[in-house]
Design a protein around this motif. Structure first.
Motif, PDB file in Angstrom:
ATOM      1  N   TYR A  68       0.727  -1.594   0.094  1.00  0.00           N
ATOM      2  CA  TYR A  68       0.052  -0.363   0.379  1.00  0.00           C
ATOM      3  C   TYR A  68       1.068   1.525  -0.121  1.00  0.00           C
ATOM      4  O   TYR A  68       0.510   2.651  -0.211  1.00  0.00           O
ATOM      5  N   ARG A 103       0.177   2.085  -6.720  1.00  0.00           N
ATOM      6  CA  ARG A 103      -0.546   3.120  -6.540  1.00  0.00           C
ATOM      7  C   ARG A 103      -0.694   2.778  -8.211  1.00  0.00           C
ATOM      8  O   ARG A 103      -2.426   3.662  -8.073  1.00  0.00           O
ATOM      9  N   HIS A 151      -2.824   0.445  -9.660  1.00  0.00           N
ATOM     10  CA  HIS A 151      -4.190   0.380  -9.026  1.00  0.00           C
ATOM     11  C   HIS A 151      -4.901   1.355  -9.357  1.00  0.00           C
ATOM     12  O   HIS A 151      -5.960   0.697  -9.971  1.00  0.00           O
ATOM     13  N   ASP A 152      -4.664   2.311 -10.171  1.00  0.00           N
ATOM     14  CA  ASP A 152      -5.711   3.469 -10.522  1.00  0.00           C
ATOM     15  C   ASP A 152      -5.463   3.228 -12.418  1.00  0.00           C
ATOM     16  O   ASP A 152      -6.453   2.967 -12.742  1.00  0.00           O
ATOM     17  N   LEU A 175      -7.792   0.083 -11.708  1.00  0.00           N
ATOM     18  CA  LEU A 175      -9.760   0.039 -11.789  1.00  0.00           C
ATOM     19  C   LEU A 175      -9.983   0.544 -13.028  1.00  0.00           C
ATOM     20  O   LEU A 175     -11.314   0.721 -13.599  1.00  0.00           O
ATOM     21  N   ALA A 213     -12.823  -3.854  -1.551  1.00  0.00           N
ATOM     22  CA  ALA A 213     -12.570  -3.047  -2.599  1.00  0.00           C
ATOM     23  C   ALA A 213     -12.669  -2.095  -1.992  1.00  0.00           C
ATOM     24  O   ALA A 213     -11.735  -0.766  -2.999  1.00  0.00           O
ATOM     25  N   HIS A 216      -9.817  -0.961   0.078  1.00  0.00           N
ATOM     26  CA  HIS A 216      -8.117  -1.065  -1.028  1.00  0.00           C
ATOM     27  C   HIS A 216      -7.860   0.647  -1.306  1.00  0.00           C
ATOM     28  O   HIS A 216      -6.392   1.063  -1.633  1.00  0.00           O
ATOM     29  N   ASP A 217      -8.896   0.363  -2.093  1.00  0.00           N
ATOM     30  CA  ASP A 217      -8.744   1.867  -3.337  1.00  0.00           C
ATOM     31  C   ASP A 217      -8.701   2.965  -2.255  1.00  0.00           C
ATOM     32  O   ASP A 217      -7.924   3.848  -2.526  1.00  0.00           O
ATOM     33  N   LYS A 275      -5.110   5.522  -2.288  1.00  0.00           N
ATOM     34  CA  LYS A 275      -5.374   7.199  -1.948  1.00  0.00           C
ATOM     35  C   LYS A 275      -5.215   7.999  -0.978  1.00  0.00           C
ATOM     36  O   LYS A 275      -5.276   8.351  -0.923  1.00  0.00           O
TER      37      LYS A 275
END
Length: 232
Positions: free
Chosen positions: A77, A83, A86-87, A90, A130, A133-134, A138
């Motif tokens: 994380y 990160r 991750h975007d 998504l 979910a 995690h998001d 962020k």
């Protein structure tokens, strides 16, 4: 591109991570890396090893009702390239409804990462992984207990239940983290993020274009494998 399955089977048979050829990767490696793994003869342990890496009843996941490609991500994380990935993930899952994501927490950035990983895993038992995690991805770096709690609140996580679940299911959480760490070592990952997409290993950061290409390649490989099997 070569399937990582042969390499995984070799690891199972020999217990040697040194047998896996990997691209160079740093702990914070922003450049997408090319997939690689050695070719080896088929081994009876292939399917068993595949399940160990690509299936896990405890690892949190995003699982569409119908999917044809799986992405396994080894992640932290506090890793900036996790990160960014991750975007991209998504956006990928918003566009492509046939991709399953399995999250394998590999907290290598210290105690705050370990704390966040344990809590994130536990949040799945209240159906909030979910969102949590998001929110964690962020949150400002470095993570603190306060920022982790703030992320939980933003995600609608019941903190008391979260801590209770973590305590009651600590054995499951710790066993998962141990599996994730062992797998990352076996795969030869030097840092986060790392991905298994389809059956191919990618070490390092990936953007949306790279993920789309890897998913397309995985689908082509699946199709080729089905054609070859049908022709036997």
């Amino acid at each position: 591109m070569k399937s990582v399955l042969a390499a995984l089977a070799l690891v199972a048979a020999t217990g040697s991570a040194s047998m896996i050829a990997m691209t160079n990767g740093e702990t914070e490696n922003s450049a997408p890396n090319q997939p690689t793994s050695p070719s080896t003869p088929e081994d009876p342990s292939v399917e068993e090893t595949r399940r160990a890496f690509l299936e896990d009843t405890v690892a949190p996941m995003v699982k569409p009702a119908s999917y044809d490609v799986t992405i396994v991500e080894y992640t932290d994380y506090q890793c900036p390239f996790c990160r960014a990935a991750h975007d991209a993930l998504l956006k990928l899952t918003a566009e492509d409804k046939k991709v399953r994501i399995i999250y394998r927490d590999w907290p290598i950035f210290g105690q705050p990462s370990e704390r966040a990983a344990r809590l994130a895993i536990a949040s799945q038992w209240q159906g909030k992984h979910a969102a949590f995690h998001d929110a964690l991805m962020k949150s400002p770096r470095p993570l603190t207990e306060q920022s982790i709690k703030a992320a939980a609140q933003k995600a609608g996580v019941d903190w008391s239940k979260l801590e209770a679940d973590l305590k009651s299911r600590s054995a499951e959480v710790e066993a998962l983290l141990a599996r994730n760490d062992e797998q990352a070592m076996q795969l030869g990952l030097n840092g986060t993020p790392g991905f298994i997409i389809g059956e191919t290993l990618y070490a390092g950061g990936m953007d949306l274009a790279g993920l789309k290409e890897a998913v397309a390649d995985a689908r082509k490989a699946n199709s080729s494998a089905k054609t070859a099997k049908a022709g036997k």
